[in-house]
Scaffold this active site. Sequence first.
Site, short mmCIF file in Angstrom:
data_model
loop_
_atom_site.label_atom_id
_atom_site.label_comp_id
_atom_site.label_asym_id
_atom_site.label_seq_id
_atom_site.Cartn_x
_atom_site.Cartn_y
_atom_site.Cartn_z
N GLY A 99 0.79 -1.07 0.01
CA GLY A 99 -0.01 -0.02 -0.02
C GLY A 99 0.73 1.20 0.09
O GLY A 99 0.48 2.51 0.07
N GLU A 107 -5.45 -4.00 -4.69
CA GLU A 107 -4.59 -5.14 -4.59
C GLU A 107 -5.13 -6.25 -3.79
O GLU A 107 -4.82 -7.63 -4.31
CB GLU A 107 -3.23 -4.67 -4.11
CG GLU A 107 -2.35 -3.71 -5.16
CD GLU A 107 -1.20 -3.23 -4.33
OE1 GLU A 107 -0.47 -2.41 -5.03
OE2 GLU A 107 -1.18 -3.27 -3.15
C1 5RP Z 1 1.29 -0.19 -3.94
C2 5RP Z 1 2.15 -1.38 -3.45
C3 5RP Z 1 3.33 -1.76 -3.69
O1 5RP Z 1 3.57 -3.00 -4.22
C4 5RP Z 1 4.66 -1.37 -2.99
O2 5RP Z 1 4.26 -0.03 -2.43
C5 5RP Z 1 5.85 -1.57 -3.48
O3 5RP Z 1 6.25 -0.55 -4.34
P1 5RP Z 1 7.72 -0.45 -5.03
O4 5RP Z 1 7.63 -1.65 -5.87
O5 5RP Z 1 7.33 0.95 -5.90
O6 5RP Z 1 8.64 -0.58 -4.17
O7 5RP Z 1 1.90 -2.07 -2.38
O8 5RP Z 1 0.28 0.01 -3.25
#
Ligand code: 5RP
Length: 222
Positions: A99, A107
């Site tokens: 998140g 998700e």
């Molecule tokens: C978005 C998410 C993403 O999976 C999480 O924030 C990881 O992001 P990133 O791949 O940019 O590190 O839950 O809501």
Amino acid sequence: MTQDELKQAVARAAADYVAANVPAGTVIGVGTGSTANFFIDALAPLKDRFRGAVASSEATRKRLAGHGIPVLDLNDIEEIPVYVDGADEIDAGLNMIKGGGGALTREKIVAAVATTFVCICDASKKVEVMGRFPLPVEVIPMARAHVARELVKLGGRPQERSGFVTDNGNLILDVHDLKITDPKGLEARINQIVGVVTNGLFAVRPADLLLLGAADGVQTIR
Ligand code: 5RP
């Protein structure tokens, strides 16, 4: 290797996983965030092998469409063999905090339909105990103050994510200072607070497989 190079390596590994394991003509679930974006780019050359994708956010929908990948409505789909997404933190039980990009509710919905959840992240996301990354909680706007008070009672320090509105028209409270020793229990407890849409703990439905990008290569953890 930079963090982006590690993310690209796991994204490529996830595309290889999809090519090897997902039956032709089926639908892929696609997550949100920078690692998921690399996955979408790696998936694009394979687009003729599957029917389309279900997106976990508007941002992901746009990126998929930009590659010419058909984006399908989840309500028209009965089965998603694989959902691929990143995480903000993941523990040894493959429980996650998600998140950071604010897409946690969609998700979680796509993950609930998927048979296999493949988490893709770089090694910095792997932790012993979750909670250093503030736990995102999606909240109906009129319930903000009530939910914040309840989160304080649970030992957290909620902070409204400034200027942010989710794809569902709600706000996010990022909860600091939680030491999450019972992820499943805390996920259920927070979801019981009236006004909470959902929280970013993915423990009731954790990942099934982790592709972890480290300097010495991509590790596969079950
Ligand atoms: C978005 C998410 C993403 O999976 C999480 O924030 C990881 O992001 P990133 O791949 O940019 O590190 O839950 O809501």
